[in-house]
Design an enzyme around this catalytic site. Structure first.
Site, mmCIF file in Angstrom:
data_model
loop_
_atom_site.group_PDB
_atom_site.id
_atom_site.type_symbol
_atom_site.label_atom_id
_atom_site.label_comp_id
_atom_site.label_asym_id
_atom_site.label_seq_id
_atom_site.Cartn_x
_atom_site.Cartn_y
_atom_site.Cartn_z
ATOM 1 N N LYS A 179 0.880 -1.175 0.000
ATOM 2 C CA LYS A 179 0.000 0.000 0.000
ATOM 3 C C LYS A 179 0.919 1.227 0.000
ATOM 4 O O LYS A 179 1.428 1.648 1.028
ATOM 5 C CB LYS A 179 -0.903 -0.024 1.238
ATOM 6 C CG LYS A 179 -1.574 1.304 1.623
ATOM 7 C CD LYS A 179 -2.405 1.930 0.527
ATOM 8 C CE LYS A 179 -3.131 3.171 1.047
ATOM 9 N NZ LYS A 179 -2.235 4.366 1.137
ATOM 10 N N GLU A 218 9.494 1.210 11.127
ATOM 11 C CA GLU A 218 10.522 2.249 11.051
ATOM 12 C C GLU A 218 9.784 3.571 11.137
ATOM 13 O O GLU A 218 9.148 4.010 10.173
ATOM 14 C CB GLU A 218 11.316 2.108 9.746
ATOM 15 C CG GLU A 218 12.631 2.869 9.761
ATOM 16 C CD GLU A 218 12.511 4.216 9.098
ATOM 17 O OE1 GLU A 218 12.395 5.215 9.857
ATOM 18 O OE2 GLU A 218 12.543 4.286 7.870
ATOM 19 N N CYS A 264 13.282 10.827 7.897
ATOM 20 C CA CYS A 264 13.210 10.461 9.309
ATOM 21 C C CYS A 264 14.557 10.542 9.997
ATOM 22 O O CYS A 264 14.626 10.670 11.222
ATOM 23 C CB CYS A 264 12.620 9.058 9.447
ATOM 24 S SG CYS A 264 13.499 7.817 8.490
ATOM 25 N N GLU A 282 9.478 16.512 15.746
ATOM 26 C CA GLU A 282 10.198 16.336 14.492
ATOM 27 C C GLU A 282 9.647 17.319 13.461
ATOM 28 O O GLU A 282 8.446 17.361 13.207
ATOM 29 C CB GLU A 282 10.022 14.896 13.998
ATOM 30 C CG GLU A 282 10.766 14.594 12.717
ATOM 31 C CD GLU A 282 10.543 13.163 12.250
ATOM 32 O OE1 GLU A 282 11.398 12.639 11.528
ATOM 33 O OE2 GLU A 282 9.496 12.565 12.607
#
Length: 506
Positions: A196, A274, A308, A407
């Site tokens: 997906k 992750e 990330c 973040e």
């Protein structure tokens, strides 16, 4: 000005038209070896973030379509798991070779839907194909063990076996590499999958799978379900909870990762997560300043900060703070060139969507309202569009500001002073994230101490780029579970079986 707008619009129209004419641009999902529409025939548009033009429309699939894809992967697993490692290795290597032959076509699609500069798109394809090559080799080294036992006339055998269907849910920021890093590993292990891709970047995934088909990947081994945000929850529920699924492999936000982890728990399924990062970039007085600044640019502004592992908090020793900030400001002003990704010379494209632009704007505006100082940037470059955020440098950031803890996932560098090693560690570790971290020092003892005490899954000493196919990529705490790349990346998709061979004297 009107003539400039018309010229720009015409340029983008030609660009998107060229995309539509490319042979790798697929407008259907891929299930059980067939290019298919959604069962409802619904579609949703994929937009170019630079100008919001429609690149293509793809199927808006729902839970029923996801179930069909999972069933196809499950049926194929019965035969694919029995293929030899040599066969899997050959197919993966051929997929790698075909991707390398189509770098320009893949890059053009990626830039159109993600906004990243063409040079970065080509770099991602080189990075992504390295995993196919690596796992082609690793497939032939999935080894077991023979363990000495406590009994006479018995042997303990430990073997690895593919765990089944893997649900692969990938993000928009690296739409090619996140697929090859996961799918290359699971195929090497003998698993099948349903992918997906992000609703923002499904075209790169479909192009990659078209090349997998050309490489000879059997039908049902790889399946791709595309869906809009509207149907994402229903599709995700099937991909996480269907009994045929053995593992959920997800790269994305910590918030979504927690939801998927909860869904996987209902069936006690394996997860490979992750998730988000909040990487500290620590510069000590002994560091080579020019080298640290060069790597600060790489760590922060690769993919316009939408990574990330991007440097998020620049912790600079007070004795070199002013020198670092001045050098960083100069490099950002000189090297960060904002514009459409397909324009020559551009190094920073648009943010991927309006929500991302609003998030970055909100974090910076909150910090400024509470006393942070903007040395560079700090706003949307409206003359380019509503998603082009200027490369930004902030100082005087305090703990009560949202940007201190969150973040950023955008082109905003935030610099803090620290007094000593203990304070640097305290600030760096004061987060529930634990993915990447960076340390710049010439003191060997300090380098080892920081590596030992930093609460992160990855530590870069005097380097701002961590990722390659050889090391195990992943985090601790709320940044994830499991590792990708390396031999460990394949082992994530295997189960250990213990067999006791007894009565060997009979």
């Amino acid at each position: 000005m009107d003539l400039l707008r018309v010229s720009a619009a015409r340029h983008f129209q030609l660009f998107t038209t060229s995309c539509r004419n490319m042979h790798l641009l697929k407008k259907q999902a891929y299930v059980n070896g067939e290019w298919v529409q959604a069962s409802s025939n619904a579609v949703f548009p994929v937009l170019n973030p630079a100008d919001d033009s429609v690149i293509a429309e793809v199927p808006d699939m729902d839970a029923a379509d996801a179930k069909t894809a999972v069933d196809a992967a499950s049926n194929t697993f019965k035969t694919w798991k029995n293929t030899t490692v040599k066969e899997r290795s050959y197919i993966l290597r051929k997929w790698n070779d075909i991707c390398l032959q189509n770098v320009d076509h893949l890059a053009e699609i990626m830039t159109a839907e993600s906004g990243k500069p063409l040079a970065e798109s080509k770099g991602e394809i080189a990075y992504g194909t390295s995993f196919l090559e690596w796992f082609a080799d690793t497939a032939r080294h999935i080894n077991g063990e023979i363990i000495p036992g406590p009994w006479p006339n018995k042997k303990i055998l430990v073997t690895r076996h593919p765990l089944g269907v893997v649900s692969v849910i990938t993000p928009w920021n690296f739409p090619f590499a996140m697929i090859t890093r996961k799918v290359g590993a699971l195929m090497a292990a003998g698993c099948t999958c349903v992918i997906k891709p992000s609703e923002d970047t499904p075209l790169t995934a479909l192009a990659a799978v078209e090349l997998a088909v050309q490489a000879g990947v059997p039908k049902g081994v790889i399946n791709v379900v595309t869906s809009s945000r509207k149907n994402a929850a229903g599709v995700g529920k099937v991909m996480c909870e269907d009994p045929a699924v053995g593992c959920i492999s997800f790269t994305g936000s910590t918030h979504v990762g927690k939801i998927l982890y909860g869904m996987a728990a209902k069936g006690i399924k394996r997860v490979s997560l992750e998730l988000g990062g909040n990487a500290p970039f620590i510069v000590f007085p002994s560091a080579d300043m020019e080298h640290a600044l060069d790597h600060a640019m790489l760590a922060k502004f690769r993919n316009n900060g939408q990574a990330c592992v991007a440097g998020n908090r620049f912790l600079i020793h007070e004795s070199v703070f002013d020198k670092f900030v001045e050098g960083f400001k100069g490099r950002i002003g000189q090297k960060c060139v904002l514009g459409p990704g397909n324009k020559e010379g551009v190094t920073c494209g648009p943010l991927v969507n309006k929500a991302q632009a609003e998030k970055v704007t909100g974090l910076v505006d909150d910090a400024v309202a509470k006393g942070a100082k903007v040395l560079l940037g700090g706003k949307i470059a409206k003359h380019l569009g509503d998603k082009f955020y200027e490369s930004t440098l902030l100082v005087d950031v305090k703990p009560d500001m949202a940007i201190y803890q969150e973040e950023v996932f955008g082109p905003v560098a935030v610099c803090y002073k620290f007094k000593d090693e203990a304070e640097a560690l305290e600030v760096a570790n004061s987060t529930r994230s634990g993915l990447a971290s960076y340390v710049f020092t010439k003191d060997l003892g300090q380098a080892f101490r920081m590596s030992e005490k930093l609460e992160f899954g990855m530590v870069g000493i005097n380097d701002g780029i961590l990722s390659s196919c050889e090391p195990p990529f992943g985090g601790i705490k709320e940044s994830g579970i499991g590792r990708e790349g390396s031999k460990h990346g394949v082992e994530e998709y295997t189960d250990l079986k213990y067999t006791l061979m007894s009565a060997l004297d009979k």
